[in-house]
Design a protein around this motif. Sequence first.
Motif, short mmCIF file in Angstrom:
data_model
loop_
_atom_site.label_atom_id
_atom_site.label_comp_id
_atom_site.label_asym_id
_atom_site.label_seq_id
_atom_site.Cartn_x
_atom_site.Cartn_y
_atom_site.Cartn_z
N ARG A 103 0.87 -1.18 0.00
CA ARG A 103 0.00 0.00 0.00
C ARG A 103 0.90 1.22 0.00
O ARG A 103 1.33 1.70 1.05
CB ARG A 103 -0.93 -0.01 1.21
N ALA A 104 1.19 1.70 -1.19
CA ALA A 104 2.25 2.69 -1.35
C ALA A 104 1.78 4.10 -0.98
O ALA A 104 0.59 4.41 -0.99
CB ALA A 104 2.74 2.69 -2.79
N GLY A 105 2.77 4.92 -0.64
CA GLY A 105 2.54 6.35 -0.47
C GLY A 105 1.89 6.76 0.82
O GLY A 105 1.58 7.92 1.02
N THR A 106 1.72 5.83 1.76
CA THR A 106 1.01 6.19 3.00
C THR A 106 1.93 6.31 4.20
O THR A 106 1.86 7.26 4.97
CB THR A 106 -0.07 5.13 3.29
N PHE A 107 2.84 5.35 4.38
CA PHE A 107 3.63 5.29 5.61
C PHE A 107 5.12 5.59 5.40
O PHE A 107 5.80 5.96 6.34
CB PHE A 107 3.49 3.90 6.25
#
Length: 405
Positions: A381-385
């Motif tokens: 789940r890219a771009g979040t953490f």
Amino acid sequence: MKKSRILAVAAIALVGGAAALGYTQTALTAAPVEAPADAVAVTAPPAIRVVAAERRELVERLVVTGSIVARQEAAVGVDLSGMIVQELMADQGDTVRKGQVLALLDRSMLETQLAQADANRAQAEASVAQVAAQITDAEIGVRQAAESLDRARELQRKGIAAQSQLDNAVNAYDSAVAKLESARKALAASQAQLGVIDAQKQNVELQIQKTQVKAPADGLILARNATLGGIVGASGGALFRIAIDGDLELSASVPETSLPRLKPGMAVEVRVAGATEPTRGEVRMIEPEVNQTLRMGVVRIALAQDDAVRVGNFARGSIETTRRDSVAVPLAALVYKGTDGFLQKVTDGRVATVPVSIGVRTDGFAEIVSGVAAGDEVVSRAGTFVADGDLVRPVRQQDTGAVAR
């Protein structure tokens, strides 16, 4: 002496206190310093769930909607006016064969006209025979007049006959020839009249044949407008509508941007409103014209024979536009900057954002044409953490006991 003993005890106490103080300082200096528990949590790399790019079969589908129509339709009508429908021999929903009688019209008036034409023809034949006999008489008259003229000329040459006799013979010959020519013209006129009557008779016979309303092709009757006792006319419209060969198809609207992806022969799964099972179909034709107002094109999808499919049904088609084996990742792993796609690739526990070329998107996965290879791990789940360059502890699908973000 008592004073000396007191001094000695005080000295020993001072030495013991100094020794105790030194031991305490040594112990404090030698003891290890423990870091707070919160400091350990801050410095440990975060646990991040990763997935591996893998090869898989990707099937892209285009969903279209429209109505069921006949592939080819035939309109059955008559060019007779004032005829009454005497009998109906087919109804809506019937499957018919080419040449099959669908309805009968009252032809009593036409039969009367046919009888009149037969009588006129008999009269014309008699006239032709009479004129033919006149021609025979005229030919005999010409021959006799010619013989008389020859005798008169011979007598005139010998000086026996008067000039008036020769003149009379010439006039008689000319009169006989004129009668013969007149008789021949009369015969031509009678024969022409006979031809006119034959044409009229043929026309009546053709109209009688048309009183049998026949199917022009094999097919399925979609509509019956003829009614028993109804009066038909050339301007009254079709009596029957037939789907030629019973072939039905889906006429579906497609956005103009999707038209280049379609080709004849592509497989289609069609679901008709109310039907429990899908119907097999195939793209037959992409219409060449696009609606300039709606910016929509039309695709014609041929359907397999299915009793559940009827003309006018609403239907939804799923066209298989692409099927290939490629490297793919979940759509959630992609991050975008404008229209460009990126993946957060994890190598040796460190995140590196890499640009990728994206192909087909289907079933929650995206095809990666270039940028990563099969087996490369990316943040699920890219771009979040995490950001580019971060140190992480990857958590794979088979790992247990780790906290994945």
